[in-house]
Scaffold this active site. Structure first.
Site, PDB file in Angstrom:
ATOM      1  N   HIS A   1      62.131 -12.160 -19.032  1.00 23.34           N
ATOM      2  CA  HIS A   1      61.934 -10.754 -19.379  1.00 23.34           C
ATOM      3  C   HIS A   1      60.837 -10.046 -18.585  1.00 23.34           C
ATOM      4  CE1 HIS A   1      62.555  -7.189 -21.594  1.00 23.34           C
ATOM      5  NE2 HIS A   1      62.815  -7.712 -22.761  1.00 23.34           N
TER       6      HIS A   1
ATOM      7  N   TYR B   1      61.035  -1.338 -34.712  1.00 21.58           N
ATOM      8  CA  TYR B   1      60.941  -1.172 -33.256  1.00 21.58           C
ATOM      9  C   TYR B   1      62.339  -0.945 -32.700  1.00 21.58           C
ATOM     10  CZ  TYR B   1      59.776  -2.496 -28.375  1.00 21.58           C
ATOM     11  OH  TYR B   1      59.593  -2.526 -27.019  1.00 21.58           O
TER      12      TYR B   1
ATOM     13  N   THR C   1      59.807   0.603 -20.615  1.00 16.82           N
ATOM     14  CA  THR C   1      60.285   0.911 -21.963  1.00 16.82           C
ATOM     15  C   THR C   1      59.224   1.649 -22.761  1.00 16.82           C
ATOM     16  OG1 THR C   1      59.495  -1.205 -22.849  1.00 16.82           O
ATOM     17  CG2 THR C   1      61.772  -1.122 -22.018  1.00 16.82           C
TER      18      THR C   1
END
Length: 776
Positions: free
Chosen positions: A459, A575, A588
């Site tokens: 990630h 979230y 993001t």
């Protein structure tokens, strides 16, 4: 060892008669062709750099300006208002005609470059306007239409992948007061109102925003990802799935051959910048920066922080099968291996009967365990056992590969006759056997024995839409362009003269084996604690939701609030991931989906009275969610700003109880929507069997849920719900008989088949005909 000798260009032997040389023409030819291919790639990159550097100008535009200027000068027309004459007087060493031509060339080039810079600045100013996002759907103002037309004009024709990078605006730094106010609004459904102190650290963020391309992204990558010391498997990595309903071939080697070739075609287009930028509404470009590190990238463990190793090119794959590692070359005679040759190479690996070496079978578990000191140290083990000799050479082969491939021995995929088929498929992609994926690679392609595909992605280097972009290209190219023969093999005839894949060798001592086993134990315990439930929701999709004149994403987010409340009798901090790629190097931002408006709707629904008031509450909640999503996309979110304020406060040694509290709050409901149809290479309505299954991730909090969903087509939503068995607060799928945990909410509901989606189903069937009926 014949293939090893073929790889040597020349050999010599010392004999009593002298030194005898043997030249291998084939090896020399391969070296020559490899060099030609390398120089072609360098020239292509140089050309792309020039084209991107002058965008939105073009060489043909420069040539036109030069031709007009020179032509005007020839006919005695001075278009420069005397500048050409001044330049001409500075070049007295040349003849009159040469000075005139050179001066016209210099002036026209300067004028063209000035036009490019002005046009680029105008485009940047235009792209800094985000008011179009806040307009009601279908009600575009005339000023916005004019703005869109100007963007199209300034954007030029046929932009390359990175053409817009220098024209994208920088992420703005919000006012602290605005961020604090939004934070208070976001926690109002959860907490009593409190007083918070302002911070003086904002000025440091403003300074950083002036010289840094993005004031958030570098800190976000370092502190959220690379400095994390816990296992990245489950906690950070995520997965993507194959087509939901169709499998183009059930031959494992053939599917791997087509998939790998498709991915390499994507990489070639990426290197050539031959991919069109992703455009919002077909007008506004999104940042492409993250795509630079899709390939040839590996996360390298460090004692205090990891780092990303990115190579400009890699000409091989690292392949894992039955506990063994192989190196597969991707090129022959300077050209990409075609799918049939790749299939042959993968089949050779599948047919190889050799057993794993000592410690090799679970070696990849090192990438699944703790990163360094404080647990089981992958960083220390790498430095101690893999920094020299054959271990270093083999590890370099894995870490410097274009990407990692696992030829899995299991069979997975959606089976309508097996209720838990998608659950097992998800868990396999998320963590596998904890030692059969290289979790540090940018992504690991997993090919199952029945021909199904999937991938596990690291990630830190990029977010899920980037892998999604590659994944859509790969699936469409594999299925619709390359295809398979009637017997399931790749098209073409294999080149049997290709040397077989190279088996990687290791010399792993017993103490290193103990470290590997300990790391495997940590990873296995983490994997066994993951409760996963993936399932289709086929009652309706975005088609019916849009009839409510609301966003499908808002609809699902409100339904999840209802589901969570039905499950636990309370709300929690929620979230939802949103992108900030409207800005340069954006990643993001967080949308806090648990709003006062959403909770008001849920409370009203408890009364089970269908009314116009209920519809109004739903509409207000959906509009509030959309507004928060737009704020996040346009740089006015609060969480990344608070994160950076926290980093600055730590650098300055300033204690902030407010920031300590905010940054420590757990996200017990973490959600994300998987992007769909970023590359429209086929019509999903015409091919509903090619609907994507999406992907998922592990829970963020030990006592929370992770929920990923993909709205695929008009009548399908696929959910991926994760939690932990060790938490008495969560159950991803109802197991009353097996566990004795009823999963009862405050109203005594046994949420079957899924605690979260049951709320969605109740929402639909309870209000159904009222909310889903369009209002006049």
């Amino acid at each position: 060892m014949a293939e090893a000798h073929q790889a040597v260009a020349f050999q010599f032997t010392v004999t009593p008669e002298g030194v005898a040389f043997q030249l291998s023409r084939e090896a020399l030819k391969q070296i020559y062709l490899s060099g030609v291919s390398s120089w072609k790639k360098r020239l292509a990159r140089l050309k792309n750099s020039i084209l991107t550097g002058v965008f939105p100008g073009t060489p043909s535009g420069w040539l036109a300006v030069v031709a007009v200027t020179v032509g005007a000068t020839y006919f005695g027309i001075d278009v420069s208002v005397g500048l050409i004459f001044r330049i001409q007087n500075c070049r007295r060493c040349l003849g009159v005609r040469s000075r005139s031509l050179l001066s016209a060339l210099i002036f026209s080039s300067g004028a063209w470059m000035l036009g490019v810079l002005l046009r680029r600045q105008a485009l940047r100013l235009l792209l800094s306007y985000h008011g179009w996002m806040f307009e009601p759907h279908g009600k575009t103002r005339p000023s916005t239409k004019i703005w869109a037309s100007m963007v199209r004009v300034m954007s030029g024709r046929h932009p390359m992948l990175y053409s817009f990078q220098t024209s994208l605006p920088k992420l703005p730094v919000p006012r602290v007061a605005d961020t604090i106010q939004r934070y208070l609004e976001s926690v109002r459904p959860l907490l009593d109102e409190e007083r918070f102190l302002d911070m003086e650290a904002l000025k440091y963020l403003l300074l950083k925003s002036w010289w840094a391309t993005n004031y958030v992204s570098d800190w976000w990558e370092e502190y959220i990802y690379l400095r994390g010391r816990s296992p990245i498997m489950v906690n950070s990595n995520y997965y993507v799935m194959d087509f939901l309903y169709t499998t183009p071939t059930h031959l494992q080697a053939a599917r791997a051959g087509n998939a790998v070739h498709s991915i390499l075609l994507y990489r070639r287009r990426l290197d050539r910048e031959d991919l069109a930028p992703v455009m919002a509404l077909g007008v506004v470009p999104l940042c492409s920066y993250q795509m630079e590190r899709i390939f040839n990238t590996t996360r390298i463990p460090g004692k205090q922080a990891d780092r990303l190793l990115h190579l400009s090119d890699s000409r091989h794959l690292a392949v894992f099968h039955k506990g063994r590692f192989f190196k597969v070359w991707l090129y022959h005679a300077g050209k990409l291996l075609p799918p049939r040759d790749l299939e042959m190479q993968f089949q050779r690996i599948l047919d190889d009967p050799s057993p794993p070496e000592t410690g090799e079978e679970r070696l990849a578990a090192l990438t699944a365990g703790e990163r360094s000191v404080g647990g089981l140290p992958w960083a220390e083990a790498r430095e101690k056992y893999f920094s020299r000799g054959k271990n270093k050479a083999s590890l370099d082969c894995v870490e410097r590969a274009a990407f990692f491939v696992t030829l899995d021995e299991e069979e997975h995929g959606f089976d309508p006759d097996k209720e838990d088929s998608l659950d097992r498929y998800s868990k396999s992609l998320l963590h596998g056997q904890c030692c059969d994926r290289w979790f540090d690679k940018s992504f690991s392609l997993v090919v199952y024995r029945n021909g199904k595909l999937g991938a596990n992605a690291e990630h830190s280097w990029a977010d899920a839409p980037i892998i999604g972009h590659l994944w859509e290209f790969m699936l469409a190219t594999d299925h619709f362009q390359l295809g398979y023969c009637s017997d399931g093999h790749c098209h073409g005839v294999p080149n049997t003269a290709l040397p077989p894949p190279q088996r990687l060798t290791w010399d792993i001592p017993e103490e290193c084996c103990n470290v590997i086993d300990a790391s495997y134990a940590v990873a296995r315990a983490l994997a066994d604690d993951i409760d996963f439930h993936s399932f289709r929701f086929v009652e309706f999709g975005k088609g019916r939701i849009k009839k409510c004149r609301t966003s499908p994403d808002s609809f699902i987010q409100i339904a999840l609030q209802l589901a969570h409340f039905r499950d636990k009798g309370r709300f929690c901090l929620t979230y939802e991931a949103s992108m900030t790629r409207l800005f340069r190097e954006g990643r993001t931002e967080t949308v806090r989906s648990c709003t006062s408006e959403a909770t008001a709707f849920v409370f009203q629904l408890r009364g089970r009275n269908i009314s116009h008031e209920l519809w109004n509450l739903f509409h207000v909640a959906a509009e509030k969610h959309q507004h928060l999503y737009r704020l996040a996309m346009t740089g006015s979110g609060l969480d990344r700003h608070l994160f950076c304020l926290y980093v600055v406060s730590r650098y300055l040694g300033v204690e902030s109880p407010f920031l300590d509290k905010v940054l420590s709050e757990p996200w017990r409901l973490s959600t994300s929507q998987t992007p769909q149809q970023q590359i429209k290479m086929f019509d999903l309505e015409a091919h509903p069997e090619c609907a994507s299954s999406g992907g998922g991730f592990g829970p963020v909090a030990d006592d929370g849920y992770g929920v990923s969903y993909i709205i695929a087509g008009e009548n399908l939503v696929t959910f991926h719900v994760s939690s932990k068995f060790s938490s008495p607060e969560t159950v991803s799928v109802h197991r009353r008989a097996a566990t004795g945990r009823t999963g009862l909410g405050t109203e005594g509901w046994a949420l079957d088949p899924s605690r979260l989606l049951k709320g969605t189903q109740h929402f639909v069937f309870k209000i159904g005909s009222y909310i889903l009926k369009p209002r006049k």
